[in-house]
Design an enzyme around this catalytic site. Sequence first.
Site, PDB file in Angstrom:
ATOM      1  N   GLY A 217      32.932  30.202-112.390  1.00  0.00           N
ATOM      2  CA  GLY A 217      33.612  29.635-111.232  1.00  0.00           C
ATOM      3  C   GLY A 217      33.355  28.150-111.105  1.00  0.00           C
ATOM      4  CB  THR A 221      31.623  28.785-106.038  1.00  0.00           C
ATOM      5  OG1 THR A 221      31.264  28.827-107.406  1.00  0.00           O
ATOM      6  CG2 THR A 221      32.880  27.983-105.857  1.00  0.00           C
ATOM      7  CE  LYS A 223      29.005  28.519-111.465  1.00  0.00           C
ATOM      8  NZ  LYS A 223      29.712  27.721-110.451  1.00  0.00           N
ATOM      9  CD  GLU A 440      48.286   7.082 -93.635  1.00  0.00           C
ATOM     10  OE1 GLU A 440      48.616   8.282 -93.759  1.00  0.00           O
ATOM     11  OE2 GLU A 440      47.773   6.429 -94.559  1.00  0.00           O
ATOM     12  CG  ASP A 516      50.493   8.415-100.852  1.00  0.00           C
ATOM     13  OD1 ASP A 516      49.507   9.134-100.563  1.00  0.00           O
ATOM     14  OD2 ASP A 516      50.991   7.587-100.079  1.00  0.00           O
TER      15      ASP A 516
HETATM   16  P1  ADP Z   1      26.700  26.761-108.330  1.00  0.00           P
HETATM   17  O1  ADP Z   1      25.505  27.314-109.015  1.00  0.00           O
HETATM   18  O2  ADP Z   1      27.859  27.694-108.304  1.00  0.00           O
HETATM   19  O3  ADP Z   1      27.101  25.393-108.770  1.00  0.00           O
HETATM   20  P2  ADP Z   1      24.964  26.868-106.083  1.00  0.00           P
HETATM   21  O4  ADP Z   1      24.641  28.297-106.096  1.00  0.00           O
HETATM   22  O5  ADP Z   1      23.940  25.952-106.642  1.00  0.00           O
HETATM   23  O6  ADP Z   1      26.342  26.585-106.796  1.00  0.00           O
HETATM   24  O7  ADP Z   1      25.343  26.462-104.611  1.00  0.00           O
HETATM   25  C1  ADP Z   1      24.922  25.258-104.037  1.00  0.00           C
HETATM   26  C2  ADP Z   1      24.673  25.435-102.567  1.00  0.00           C
HETATM   27  O8  ADP Z   1      25.887  25.680-101.873  1.00  0.00           O
HETATM   28  C3  ADP Z   1      23.805  26.622-102.245  1.00  0.00           C
HETATM   29  O9  ADP Z   1      22.466  26.296-102.271  1.00  0.00           O
HETATM   30  C4  ADP Z   1      24.257  27.000-100.842  1.00  0.00           C
HETATM   31  O10 ADP Z   1      23.576  26.243 -99.891  1.00  0.00           O
HETATM   32  C5  ADP Z   1      25.701  26.600-100.823  1.00  0.00           C
HETATM   33  N1  ADP Z   1      26.590  27.759-101.071  1.00  0.00           N
HETATM   34  C6  ADP Z   1      27.474  27.859-102.070  1.00  0.00           C
HETATM   35  N2  ADP Z   1      28.150  29.016-101.995  1.00  0.00           N
HETATM   36  C7  ADP Z   1      27.682  29.680-100.932  1.00  0.00           C
HETATM   37  C8  ADP Z   1      27.973  30.944-100.341  1.00  0.00           C
HETATM   38  N3  ADP Z   1      28.896  31.768-100.840  1.00  0.00           N
HETATM   39  N4  ADP Z   1      27.281  31.300 -99.243  1.00  0.00           N
HETATM   40  C9  ADP Z   1      26.355  30.477 -98.734  1.00  0.00           C
HETATM   41  N5  ADP Z   1      26.028  29.288 -99.251  1.00  0.00           N
HETATM   42  C10 ADP Z   1      26.672  28.865-100.333  1.00  0.00           C
HETATM   43 ZN    ZN Z   2      50.081   7.588 -98.281  1.00  0.00          ZN
END
Ligand code: ADP
Ligand code: ZN
Length: 627
Positions: A217, A221, A223, A440, A516
């Site tokens: 992903g 997000t 992971k 704008e 834009d």
């Molecule tokens: P990745 O490994 O996918 O790059 P991370 O797991 O390191 O991302 O996420 C970074 C931070 O973003 C986490 O420490 C958390 O604070 C926040 N975060 C990301 N996704 C979530 C989620 N689904 N729920 C809660 N916090 C999240």
């Molecule tokens: Zn513009």
Amino acid sequence: MSEQKGNNKQGIGPRKFRPPTNPWFFILLALAIMVGINSITMMSLNGAVQVVDYSEFTKMVEDGQVESVEISSGMITFTSKSGLLRSAARYQTVAVEDQYLVERLLKNGVNFGGKVSRPSFFEILLVYVLPIAFYAVMIIWIVRMFKGGAKGGIGALNFGKSGAKLYEVSDASKKFSDVAGQDEAKEALIELVDFLHQPNKYKAMGAKLPKGALLVGPPGTGKTLLAQAVAGEAGVPFFFVSGSAFVEMFVGTGAARVRDLFKQANEKAPCIVFIDEIDAIGKKRDTIGISANDEREQALNQLLAEMDGFDPSKGIVVLGATNRPEILDKALLRPGRFDRRIIVDLPDLKGREAVLRVHARPIRMDKDVDYAAIAKATVGASGADLANIVNEAALRAVRMDHHAVLQEDLEASVETVIAGSERKSLVVPEKEKRMIACHEIGHALVAARQKNAAPVHKITIIPRTSGALGFTMQVDEEDRVLLSREDLLARLTVLSAGRAAEQFMFGTCTTGASNDIEQMTKIARSMVTRYGMSSKFGMMSLESGGSAYLGQEGRAICSSESAAVVDKEVAALVSDAFENASRILKENASHLTRLTNYLLEKETLMGDEFMEILDAEPAGTADGDGA
Ligand code: ADP
Ligand code: ZN
């Protein structure tokens, strides 16, 4: 099966004492100890000896005050007689070439003799053995510390160690409840948790569990968070290592590091090995030429061998994370290795709201905060972005002296994260300000007058640190999964409306539209090359590669003649959009002037306010006579 206390603490946990690593510390310590030892030695050797001149010595001999004399090379030590008033004392004096010395001593009846200066056992210990032993211990300590990279040392000499951080599991570790949304990913991982809890159950059934799963992903997000949560739920140790750690530094160490990592993991099983950015080692192997990537390939081969090698019933689960699954080596993805793929995508509307709520937990929030509204305004934001937004809002609330985090704090921080913070100090000349306002309002007006465009949420002409001089924010009522051709055309029209308004009102164009233009071209090109939305090509793919999760564009895969046609098609889409926007603006010329003046005065307009003013007067009261 494994108790938490079963993990013998080998000094790897993050909370353990770390020896100081600054070399100056050791140099100063060594000096201090040397000075200490020296002064102790001097004191014990000299005892309470009084040093006197040679003339004083001869005088004392002549006066009959001296009891005995000890002559050693260069030094005379003597004892005075004890008398009525004073007790015997020891003296020392430097021996002077004196041929009458013996005669004089004999005459005065002094006992004398020579002394072979043989140091006592204690002296030898103090002067020779102790310092050497001290230095030996010092050197051993320092060498150990440099070597002990895997144990939190500095690791410059640490050739073969994996550098994997081992997080001891504690109550504070992450749980699934800390991960908001991502329900599908969690569901897929729950089985792994159960497996780690009781590998025997699966063994008895004869079922083989996956040795590894790949979390795929975009960045941020969650992971890493998910992998930590799996370890936390299962109560097993968690090894975290970044794929790039295997390919950096010295040649030939990557494979050794992989081996070492799995050796450590084997000792701690059941456990989770998490390899972040696995694409750093898992890239497809080159087939052409002797590669400069030998190092990486060796590490990859070692990883493949280790994954085949370990006994699955022992309970080692390898989790990998990547945002570029398309470049991974096929060998890595075959059954028995990372055969499970778990998608961890950007959160949807509900997911975003949940992430906001999770991160708002430890923060004092106002009870009227509308999380859904914030979630709506943050299409495309990752979990990490949302966490950042909540934190920025809290910082703002402190700055503004609010009793808790208010809705306005959250809204402001959304803008800060999207467009940078406000740059109030930038002085924009009045004429340019008018042009920006007109630009704008152009966007907003065309958005409002088009069926397929998202409603206007906010318009502002306050410059931002990101370089934007103003922006018009549109917020969809709900997340879009599919976009029709009409939606995309509407987007193009709205994007071109800024420039169209400038042109219409001032008869000239400015640099303000560069962003834009960039966005428009990207959309128009994708329409032609990827979405099959041009009549010239139809459903023909004209682009390959690109990354689904990093927003990178692919390479063109078409003849140069086709490429020229693509360019023409893109140009046509863009100019059609511009025509369309110009027409809409002409029909709404009076609104354009009125709203521009209003925005100039207010600097920021909310969407509903904008719509109210727009609907207050019917259009067409004035013809487009420019300004
Ligand atoms: P990745 O490994 O996918 O790059 P991370 O797991 O390191 O991302 O996420 C970074 C931070 O973003 C986490 O420490 C958390 O604070 C926040 N975060 C990301 N996704 C979530 C989620 N689904 N729920 C809660 N916090 C999240
Ligand atoms: Zn513009």
